[in-house]
Design a protein around this motif. Structure first.
Motif, short mmCIF file in Angstrom:
data_model
loop_
_atom_site.label_atom_id
_atom_site.label_comp_id
_atom_site.label_asym_id
_atom_site.label_seq_id
_atom_site.Cartn_x
_atom_site.Cartn_y
_atom_site.Cartn_z
N MET A 238 0.84 -1.21 0.00
CA MET A 238 0.00 0.00 0.00
C MET A 238 0.87 1.25 0.00
O MET A 238 0.58 2.23 -0.68
N PHE A 239 1.94 1.20 0.78
CA PHE A 239 2.84 2.35 0.86
C PHE A 239 3.49 2.60 -0.50
O PHE A 239 3.57 3.74 -0.97
N GLY A 240 3.93 1.50 -1.13
CA GLY A 240 4.50 1.62 -2.47
C GLY A 240 3.52 2.27 -3.42
O GLY A 240 3.86 3.17 -4.19
N ASN A 241 2.28 1.83 -3.33
CA ASN A 241 1.22 2.40 -4.15
C ASN A 241 1.05 3.89 -3.91
O ASN A 241 0.95 4.69 -4.83
N LEU A 242 1.01 4.26 -2.62
CA LEU A 242 0.80 5.67 -2.26
C LEU A 242 1.95 6.54 -2.71
O LEU A 242 1.76 7.68 -3.12
N LEU A 243 3.17 5.99 -2.65
CA LEU A 243 4.34 6.76 -3.06
C LEU A 243 4.29 7.10 -4.55
O LEU A 243 4.86 8.08 -4.99
N GLY A 244 3.62 6.25 -5.29
CA GLY A 244 3.47 6.53 -6.72
C GLY A 244 2.56 7.71 -6.96
O GLY A 244 2.48 8.23 -8.07
N GLY A 245 1.87 8.15 -5.94
CA GLY A 245 0.98 9.29 -6.08
C GLY A 245 -0.37 8.83 -6.57
O GLY A 245 -0.48 8.03 -7.49
#
Lengths: 306, 543
Positions: A238-245
């Motif tokens: 989820m964090f990886g996803n969020l970092l993508g914006g």
């Protein structure tokens, strides 16, 4: 452990190269020509060719591919049609806003998710469990553009408690953080609940209880760290996803992050910029995955890396 | 009503910034109360404008990509040689007067004296020449006329400059009022090079305070402005791409001005307690291009029949909530020099008669037949390129079906749309095409020429946007005359004759221009929309 990390790093580099190559060739087949866009409505064939030369678009694809790799190795993500400048600056300019939102949202989601997950597991089968489950299914089902608009309407337009875009004030990030956190929170909540239920039934928890430990202590000290491992994977992803914006949330809240950069670049047919953001997402995902894998061992010493 | 986020209130930081900028004046103010200048600047307010696009660069010799937002910022940073009034008539700005020699190609431009750039550089003939050369040599400029039309730029004296064109060029002055007529500081262009787009310096009333590419651009009053002290303390441009968010920002009072109000929300802005609606017919003209390389559309009766078959009134009322104007000429109604030629009122009966006259009669199916062939063709439309594009195309499809045309919709990605239009006839994938064009210099000749002048080659892509492949030698010669006529009265006469001819030839189905819709808080004064899409902020103020 060191050998494992080295092996993973080598795999990471191979994956990066694969991502770079895939992204590059994908953008060779998408329709539309940046030179045509730049030449504008009254641009003629000669100007289009001039711009193609200027952007290097007249070179054969293999040469452009090598140029692109060479540029990347030197930290050059390409030339942005819209920014009229190197993309590295634009990307670095948009990264902090997205990172801030990602950290805030994942923190909120983790606290909410683990809290509700543990609570639901501890009261397994009760009305509270059912209520939390219903709320979390709802949380996962609400589309975030809708949630964002409703939050804006209520808290910024009707009550005027928080601003929507006033830059520089942290209150501006409250609504997008909540909007972004809701989906991961519900997912983390359900993962935590499942993990905890499994662990709570295990022998060592029963042992901990039978030697006189309190339920709370067995819950937090013994069950939680073991129940968290699957949850950790979800948090990492989820964090990886969020970092993508988030394209949607950043657009609704006019938040100047990578998601907006990507969307605006698509609208302007600024393919080098789209290409660079797509590549960045891939890199972020790979790195976050690696970090998550390495964290397992910290949480559960039984997990060995060889 | 004062809102929680009223920008009129000065924050402590803003006040300190002003105070320290005033320097000695600030000290004096501390000792004696307020100096008049500081007192005046204290009263001025900052205007916040939420635009539907995000600004990346602002450079009058750069790109038109972030349209129309970048141009709006550019026009307050950079004064142009001439400017437009509300109705697109030319007014002097940096240019006091101009004259043309007997050859109709050598223009003498007399510049305004006593003007300075925001960085202190004096504005003079050298600066104009440097700007012109920069336009001419920039490979990625969005304004190619500097390359195609001009021969040389010469300095006569400090305040006189000479422009020589390759041939007599009728619309020349309208280009001086366009964004690229905004003169950049030669010192700044030399200093910043390719970064000038994020460090713009002009002679306009507002100068750059900070530029966050992709987020916001903040301008502050340039107190050395030649036209007097600017009326606002500053202007902040914010990129807010989501329509609903812009509306919420306006309602909550967090911003003063928004562009691009969706037609179905216009009513609520117009009726809002604290908001007003700007509603101006645009020049953005929409047509159904009838590809005359297809034998079906080589018959003028068929082309006229389709014009009668489309119900423009219902279309504009339903899809644009009435915020659109039906075309009565090949040129948009708001452009100087347009003449209202006539109307193709919705009349399916007449359409059928005209089709019958062209030989299209009853066939075995629903569609009409002629010599064993069905009246069948496709309609290409982009999705997400023009306002309501797909819905308009679907409505037209239904209208045409009602008079016996079998129309297949061909929807294409917005990203590839223009490339698919710029195809040689052998590659063209459309029989009819939904298309819109906006003449950003507000010149009727430029508009007509771009859309209706014969393409020079029958084997290559359209030179500009004559996507209907219309060809009329008489119209071409009128264009040629209009293009090279310097006398504007004569030029208008010639171009009006061309409008009548094109209307009668009906090379396209003439549709509508959508209205430009923007919203403002009630205390905003002096801002207005040019029909060319851009918001004018030169004289904007907040009461």
């Amino acid at each position: 452990m060191a050998a494992y990390v080295l092996r993973r790093l080598a795999a990471l580099i191979a994956s990066l190269w694969a991502a770079v190559t895939l992204v590059f060739f994908l953008f060779q087949v998408v329709p539309g020509n940046p030179a045509l866009v730049m030449a504008g409505p009254s641009g003629n064939e000669q100007q289009i060719q001039q711009i193609e030369r200027y952007l290097g678009l007249d070179q054969p694809i293999p040469i452009r591919y090598l140029d692109y790799l060479w540029g990347l190795l030197h930290g050059n993500l390409g030339w942005s049609v819209a920014y009229q400048n190197h993309l590295t600056g634009a990307i670095l300019g948009h990264l902090p806003a997205t990172a801030q939102l990602a950290v805030q949202a994942i923190t909120l989601a983790t606290l909410l998710g683990i809290g509700t997950g543990v609570l639901a597991a501890a009261h397994h089968g009760s009305w509270l469990d059912h209520l939390l489950l219903t709320v979390s299914v709802g949380g996962a089902a609400i589309p975030n553009f809708w949630l964002g608009l409703i939050l804006i309407y209520l808290f910024a337009v009707q009550f005027q408690w928080v601003p929507i875009i006033s830059s520089g004030s942290w209150t501006q990030s409250i609504l997008p953080t909540i909007t972004l956190a809701l989906f991961p929170a519900s997912l983390i909540g359900r993962m935590t609940r499942t993990g905890m239920l499994e662990v709570l039934r295990s022998d060592y928890v029963r042992t901990a209880r039978s030697k006189g430990g309190s339920f709370a202590r067995s819950l937090w000290r013994h069950a939680l760290p073991n129940g968290l491992i699957p949850t950790l994977t979800v948090i990492g992803l989820m964090f990886g996803n969020l970092l993508g914006g988030s394209v949607v949330v950043e657009t609704v809240f006019a938040w100047p992050g990578l998601g907006q950069l990507m969307l605006n670049s698509i609208n302007l047919r600024d393919y080098p910029a789209v290409q660079a953001t797509a590549l960045l997402f891939a890199v972020l995902m790979l790195v976050v995955n690696l970090v998550v894998d390495l964290t397992y061992g910290v949480l559960d010493p039984r997990i060995r890396y060889d | 009503m004062t809102t929680a986020f009223d920008r009129a209130v000065w924050t402590r930081r803003q006040f300190l910034a002003r105070g320290s900028a005033a320097g000695a004046g600030g000290l004096l103010a501390a000792a004696t109360g307020l100096t008049p200048a500081l007192a005046a600047s204290r009263k001025r307010k900052t205007l916040v404008y939420a635009q539907s696009v995000v600004l990346n660069t602002v450079d009058p010799a750069g790109q038109e990509l972030v349209y129309p937002g970048a141009q709006e910022a550019s026009l307050v940073l950079f004064d142009t040689l001439l400017t437009f009034d509300k109705h697109l008539n030319l007014q002097p700005q940096l240019l006091v007067s101009s004259s043309v020699a007997a050859d109709n190609q050598t223009w003498t431009l007399h510049l305004r004296k006593g003007v300075r750039f925001q960085d202190g550089t004096p504005f003079n003939a050298d600066a104009v020449r440097t700007h012109a050369l920069r336009e001419q040599t920039n490979p990625t400029t969005g304004y190619p006329e500097w390359k195609t039309e001009y021969q040389s730029f010469n300095v006569v004296d400090d305040y006189t400059v000479q422009f020589v064109t390759k041939q007599p060029w009728g619309p020349i002055k309208r280009y001086w009022a366009r964004v690229d007529g905004g003169i950049a500081s030669p010192t700044a262009t030399a200093k910043y090079g390719q970064d000038f787009g994020t460090h713009p310096v002009g002679t306009g009333p507002y100068k750059l305070e900070s530029f966050n590419p992709g987020t916001s651009v903040t301008l502050s009053a340039f107190d050395g402005y030649w036209g007097g002290t600017p009326k606002l303390a500053g202007i902040e441009f914010r990129g807010v791409t989501e329509d609903q968010t812009r509306l919420d920002l306006l309602t909550s009072g967090e911003v003063d001005l928004i562009d691009n109000v969706p037609p179905d929300q216009a009513e609520s802005v117009a009726k809002g307690r604290n908001t007003v609606l700007f509603n101006v017919p645009s020049l953005w003209s929409f047509y159904l291009e009838l590809n005359q390389n297809n034998p079906i559309f080589q018959d003028v009766n068929v082309r006229k029949a389709l014009n009668y078959a489309v119900d423009k009134k219902t279309l504009t009322e339903k899809l644009f909530s009435g915020y659109a104007k039906i075309l009565s000429s090949p040129a948009p109604p708001g452009i100087p020099g347009a003449v209202s030629v006539g109307s193709y009122d919705y009349n399916p009966k007449k359409a059928k008669q005209l089709l019958a006259k062209a030989g299209w009669g009853k066939g075995p199916g629903e569609a009409l037949h002629r010599a064993g062939k069905t009246l069948s063709f496709n309609l290409m439309t982009p999705q997400g390129q023009f306002p309501q594009d797909l819905q308009v195309a679907q409505t037209i499809q239904a209208n045409l079906k009602a008079v016996g045309c079998d129309v297949k919709l061909k929807t294409v990605e917005a990203a590839s749309f223009f490339a698919l239009v710029k195809q040689p006839p052998s590659q063209a994938q459309y029989d009819t095409l939904f298309f819109g064009f906006n003449p950003s210099n507000g010149d009727v000749g430029y508009h007509l020429d771009s859309l209706f002048r014969s393409n020079p080659s029958t084997t290559q892509a359209p030179a500009i946007w004559n996507a209907s492949w219309y060809r009329n030698a008489q119209v071409d010669s009128l264009f040629q005359e209009g293009d090279t006529t310097i006398d504007q009265t004569q030029r208008t006469k010639v171009l009006q004759q061309a409008q009548r001819l094109i209307w009668d030839d009906a090379p396209v189905v003439f549709l509508y221009v959508p209205n430009l819709l923007a919203g403002a808080r009630k205390d905003v004064r002096g801002a207005f929309l040019w029909p060319t899409i851009f918001m004018s902020l030169h004289n904007a103020t907040k009461s």
